[in-house]
Design a protein around this motif. Structure first.
Motif, PDB file in Angstrom:
ATOM      1  N   ILE A 197       0.814  -1.196  -0.039  1.00 46.84           N
ATOM      2  CA  ILE A 197      -0.107  -0.017  -0.031  1.00 46.84           C
ATOM      3  C   ILE A 197       1.053   1.253  -0.185  1.00 46.84           C
ATOM      4  O   ILE A 197       0.557   2.116  -0.697  1.00 46.84           O
ATOM      5  CB  ILE A 197      -1.022   0.024   1.233  1.00 46.84           C
ATOM      6  CG1 ILE A 197      -2.097  -1.032   1.049  1.00 46.84           C
ATOM      7  CG2 ILE A 197      -1.588   1.365   1.365  1.00 46.84           C
ATOM      8  CD1 ILE A 197      -2.840  -1.403   2.414  1.00 46.84           C
ATOM      9  N   ILE A 198       1.767   1.225   0.939  1.00 44.26           N
ATOM     10  CA  ILE A 198       2.860   2.493   0.868  1.00 44.26           C
ATOM     11  C   ILE A 198       3.537   2.584  -0.366  1.00 44.26           C
ATOM     12  O   ILE A 198       3.434   3.676  -0.854  1.00 44.26           O
ATOM     13  CB  ILE A 198       3.702   2.235   1.996  1.00 44.26           C
ATOM     14  CG1 ILE A 198       3.089   2.477   3.335  1.00 44.26           C
ATOM     15  CG2 ILE A 198       4.773   3.352   1.993  1.00 44.26           C
ATOM     16  CD1 ILE A 198       4.026   2.155   4.664  1.00 44.26           C
ATOM     17  N   ARG A 199       3.823   1.450  -1.161  1.00 48.16           N
ATOM     18  CA  ARG A 199       4.467   1.661  -2.348  1.00 48.16           C
ATOM     19  C   ARG A 199       3.692   2.189  -3.462  1.00 48.16           C
ATOM     20  O   ARG A 199       4.092   2.924  -4.474  1.00 48.16           O
ATOM     21  CB  ARG A 199       5.017   0.156  -2.791  1.00 48.16           C
ATOM     22  CG  ARG A 199       5.927   0.189  -4.079  1.00 48.16           C
ATOM     23  CD  ARG A 199       6.342  -0.965  -4.553  1.00 48.16           C
ATOM     24  NE  ARG A 199       7.207  -0.952  -5.946  1.00 48.16           N
ATOM     25  CZ  ARG A 199       8.291  -1.534  -5.934  1.00 48.16           C
ATOM     26  NH1 ARG A 199       9.059  -1.907  -5.045  1.00 48.16           N
ATOM     27  NH2 ARG A 199       8.810  -1.318  -7.226  1.00 48.16           N
ATOM     28  N   MET A 200       2.468   1.757  -3.488  1.00 49.77           N
ATOM     29  CA  MET A 200       1.505   2.285  -4.476  1.00 49.77           C
ATOM     30  C   MET A 200       1.133   3.740  -4.257  1.00 49.77           C
ATOM     31  O   MET A 200       1.010   4.454  -5.148  1.00 49.77           O
ATOM     32  CB  MET A 200      -0.076   1.446  -4.254  1.00 49.77           C
ATOM     33  CG  MET A 200       0.085   0.051  -4.890  1.00 49.77           C
ATOM     34  SD  MET A 200      -1.388  -0.969  -4.499  1.00 49.77           S
ATOM     35  CE  MET A 200      -2.705   0.176  -4.969  1.00 49.77           C
ATOM     36  N   LEU A 201       1.124   4.184  -3.035  1.00 44.44           N
ATOM     37  CA  LEU A 201       0.988   5.672  -2.475  1.00 44.44           C
ATOM     38  C   LEU A 201       2.069   6.262  -3.089  1.00 44.44           C
ATOM     39  O   LEU A 201       1.809   7.448  -3.651  1.00 44.44           O
ATOM     40  CB  LEU A 201       0.422   5.762  -1.191  1.00 44.44           C
ATOM     41  CG  LEU A 201      -0.872   5.129  -0.744  1.00 44.44           C
ATOM     42  CD1 LEU A 201      -0.636   5.356   0.814  1.00 44.44           C
ATOM     43  CD2 LEU A 201      -1.957   6.153  -1.261  1.00 44.44           C
ATOM     44  N   LEU A 202       3.296   5.860  -2.927  1.00 47.20           N
ATOM     45  CA  LEU A 202       4.444   6.636  -3.400  1.00 47.20           C
ATOM     46  C   LEU A 202       4.697   6.556  -5.007  1.00 47.20           C
ATOM     47  O   LEU A 202       4.795   7.814  -5.488  1.00 47.20           O
ATOM     48  CB  LEU A 202       5.718   5.892  -2.796  1.00 47.20           C
ATOM     49  CG  LEU A 202       5.881   6.119  -1.103  1.00 47.20           C
ATOM     50  CD1 LEU A 202       7.146   5.162  -0.945  1.00 47.20           C
ATOM     51  CD2 LEU A 202       6.182   7.648  -1.161  1.00 47.20           C
ATOM     52  N   ARG A 225       2.111   6.902  -6.871  1.00 44.71           N
ATOM     53  CA  ARG A 225       1.152   8.086  -7.237  1.00 44.71           C
ATOM     54  C   ARG A 225       1.407   9.205  -7.221  1.00 44.71           C
ATOM     55  O   ARG A 225       1.214  10.200  -7.663  1.00 44.71           O
ATOM     56  CB  ARG A 225      -0.331   7.699  -6.443  1.00 44.71           C
ATOM     57  CG  ARG A 225      -1.153   6.482  -7.203  1.00 44.71           C
ATOM     58  CD  ARG A 225      -2.473   6.544  -6.356  1.00 44.71           C
ATOM     59  NE  ARG A 225      -3.320   5.452  -7.389  1.00 44.71           N
ATOM     60  CZ  ARG A 225      -4.688   5.491  -7.038  1.00 44.71           C
ATOM     61  NH1 ARG A 225      -5.256   6.456  -6.168  1.00 44.71           N
ATOM     62  NH2 ARG A 225      -5.316   4.807  -7.769  1.00 44.71           N
ATOM     63  N   LEU A 226       2.307   9.514  -5.953  1.00 44.25           N
ATOM     64  CA  LEU A 226       2.798  10.819  -5.654  1.00 44.25           C
ATOM     65  C   LEU A 226       4.134  11.150  -6.648  1.00 44.25           C
ATOM     66  O   LEU A 226       4.146  12.352  -6.976  1.00 44.25           O
ATOM     67  CB  LEU A 226       3.232  10.739  -4.219  1.00 44.25           C
ATOM     68  CG  LEU A 226       2.315  10.867  -3.219  1.00 44.25           C
ATOM     69  CD1 LEU A 226       2.964  10.772  -1.813  1.00 44.25           C
ATOM     70  CD2 LEU A 226       1.276  11.962  -3.114  1.00 44.25           C
TER      71      LEU A 226
END
Length: 102
Positions: free
Chosen positions: A93-98, A100-101
């Motif tokens: 999840i953190i990787r996906m958020l990163l 996207r950013l």
């Protein structure tokens, strides 16, 4: 005073779970698994149980304890797997958020 076996070592106290000596403690040679060093020292610590009812009760308590220990091990294994999958999920999840950013 320590009980010495024929090997000169301190005899180990164990519990018998055989059909006719359920729950009886005995002293035995600590080298009993090594046929070259085993002196066959053996001495009962406890008197025999008075009747079959006591033997059956002791055996049932032993079986319940072993089953409970197995259940604890299985629960710990399940908790470890769950914790691992939760960590992997958080990392994804953190990787996906990163991503996207960026």
């Amino acid at each position: 005073m320590a009980n010495l076996c024929g090997c000169g070592e301190t005899a180990k106290c164990r519990t018998s779970w055989t059909q006719f000596n359920l729950g009886r403690r005995f002293l035995g040679c600590p080298n009993f698994m090594d046929p070259t060093r085993n002196c066959n020292y053996f001495r009962w610590v406890d008197a025999p149980l008075p009747n079959r009812w006591y033997q059956g009760t002791m055996y049932q308590l032993h079986v319940n304890l072993v089953n409970a220990q197995d259940q604890v091990v299985q629960a710990n294994n399940q908790n470890s797997r769950t914790a691992f999958y939760n960590r992997v999920l958080i990392v994804l999840i953190i990787r996906m958020l990163l991503v996207r950013l960026i």
